[in-house]
Scaffold this active site. Sequence first.
Site, short mmCIF file in Angstrom:
data_model
loop_
_atom_site.label_atom_id
_atom_site.label_comp_id
_atom_site.label_asym_id
_atom_site.label_seq_id
_atom_site.Cartn_x
_atom_site.Cartn_y
_atom_site.Cartn_z
N SER A 178 35.63 37.28 30.11
CA SER A 178 35.58 38.32 29.28
C SER A 178 37.17 38.94 28.93
O SER A 178 37.16 39.68 28.16
CB SER A 178 34.66 39.20 29.52
OG SER A 178 34.41 39.72 31.02
N HIS A 206 29.71 35.90 25.52
CA HIS A 206 30.77 35.91 24.36
C HIS A 206 30.78 34.45 23.75
O HIS A 206 31.62 34.22 22.93
CB HIS A 206 31.98 36.19 25.11
CG HIS A 206 32.37 37.31 25.97
ND1 HIS A 206 32.49 38.66 25.31
CD2 HIS A 206 32.28 37.79 27.01
CE1 HIS A 206 32.56 39.54 26.23
NE2 HIS A 206 32.28 39.03 27.38
N LYS A 237 25.99 41.51 21.40
CA LYS A 237 27.52 41.26 20.97
C LYS A 237 27.52 40.46 19.37
O LYS A 237 27.19 41.15 18.56
CB LYS A 237 28.28 40.38 21.92
CG LYS A 237 28.41 41.23 23.31
CD LYS A 237 29.04 40.73 24.64
CE LYS A 237 29.43 41.70 25.63
NZ LYS A 237 29.13 41.24 26.91
C1 LIG Z 1 28.25 42.27 28.30
C2 LIG Z 1 28.21 41.05 29.19
C3 LIG Z 1 26.98 40.96 29.86
C4 LIG Z 1 25.95 42.32 29.70
O1 LIG Z 1 25.27 41.88 28.64
P1 LIG Z 1 24.47 43.23 28.03
O2 LIG Z 1 23.58 42.78 27.04
O3 LIG Z 1 25.65 44.17 27.57
O4 LIG Z 1 23.95 44.03 29.14
C5 LIG Z 1 26.85 40.06 30.64
N1 LIG Z 1 27.68 39.20 31.14
C6 LIG Z 1 28.95 39.13 30.21
C7 LIG Z 1 29.83 38.23 30.67
C8 LIG Z 1 29.11 40.19 29.34
O5 LIG Z 1 30.30 40.14 28.88
#
Ligand SMILES: *Cc1c(COP(=O)(O)O)cnc(C)c1O
Length: 386
Positions: A178, A206, A237
Site C-alpha cells: 500500500s 488494492h 476500495k
Molecule cells: C485497506 C486495507 C485493509 C483493510 O480493509 P478495510 O476494509 O478498509 O478494513 C487491509 N489490508 C490492506 C492491504 C489494506 O490496504
Amino acid sequence: MLLDSLKADLAELDAQSLRRVRRSLDTPCGPHARVDGRDMLAFCSNDYLGLAAEPELAAALKAGADRWGSGSGASHLVSGHYTVHDELERRLAAFVGCERALYLSTGFMANSGVIPALVGRGDAIFADRLNHASLVDGALLSRADLHRYPHADLSALERALAASTAKRKLIVTDSVFSMDGDVAPLAELLALADRFDAWLMVDDAHGFGVLGPDGRGALREAGLASWRLVYVGTLGKAAGVSGAFIAGHADVVEWLMQKARTYIFTTGAPPALATALLKSLELIEHGAERRRHLAALIEQLHAELKLRRWQLMPSRTPIQPVVIGDNAETVAAARALWDAGLWVPAIRPPTVPQGSARLRISLTAAHTHQDVERLVTALMQLERAA
Ligand SMILES: *Cc1c(COP(=O)(O)O)cnc(C)c1O
C-alpha cells in the site's frame, strides 16, 4: 494520574509533529472535493474505479434499503444472515475463481480473524515486512511465532521456512503493497508454500477490481489456484462500498466461518450493502473502460513527470509514490501542493522506512488527463523550487 500521563503523551505527539488531524469533506468521494471549505483536486482515495459516488451504485443501495431495511439485527450465525448475503458470497467466489467465499464487515476484521483461525501457539507465521497493519495485528492475536522477512525477499523467506520446526506454517502477504504500489511475487510465494507445506494468505485490498481479467484480482492475474491459497478481497476500495471477503477451498472457508472471531462475534453488515455490492461486482466486471482509462493515467504520469532528485517509484498500480526522502521536505512539499489546491498525502516513518518519506499519489478512473497534468506541472515546479 492516568489522565495527566495521557495528556503528556498527546503533547509528545505534538512535539514530534506526529499528531494526526482529519480533514472533513463536504462532497461525495471523488477527485474534486470540497475539503475544510476549500475546493481541492484530490489524489488520496482508494476508490480506484471511481465507483464510490457512482449514481447506479447509490441507487442499488437505496433499493437494498427499501427491500431489507437498515440493519441485520444479529450476528451472521445467529439470525443476521440474509439470502442476499448468500447470493453475494456465491457471486464473489465465482468472480475470483474460488470454491466458496465468506463476506465480513471490513478488511481489518477479515485479516485479524483469518490468521488466528488458521494458526496458534506452536505454529509459525512468515510475513512480509511491509504487510498491512491488520495482518500484523492478526498475527499477534494468533500467538503463533511471527517471522517478518525483508520486503519481497524470497531467499530470506526460504531460509526461515527451512529453519522452522513449527507444526503449521502460514505465509502472509499483501498483493499490492500500500505504500509502494509494487506487486508481491505470488507465483514464487506459492511455490515456497507448496515446498514447505504452508498456507499462503494473500491480502488483495488494492488489487481486487483493478488487477487481472475483468478486475478479478491478483491471483487471477497470476493464474494461481490452490487449496493452500486463502484470498482476502476488500470491498471499500475499488468496489466503492464497504466490507471484505475471504475466498478459497470450501473446507477452508467453512473452518473460517466456524472459527474466525471477527466473523462470529459481530453484527452482520446491513443486507442493503450486499445489494449494493452485487451491483458493484457487475460494474467491476464490465469496468474495462474504467480500467483502461486508469492505466492510461498511470502511463501519462510516468511519461510526463520528469524529476531530478525526487523519484517516482516504478509502480504499475494506481498507487504512485514519489519518494522525497527527508521528512521535513516531504511535509513542506505536501503543504505547498495543498496551498496550490492539490491534495496529496505525505507519508513518513514509521509508516515507511527512515529516509524514504514520500508523497503517496493515488490515481482513480474518475481523474482526467487534465487532472494528472495539473499534478505533474505542480510537482515539477515544486522540485525545481525546493
Ligand atoms: C485497506 C486495507 C485493509 C483493510 O480493509 P478495510 O476494509 O478498509 O478494513 C487491509 N489490508 C490492506 C492491504 C489494506 O490496504
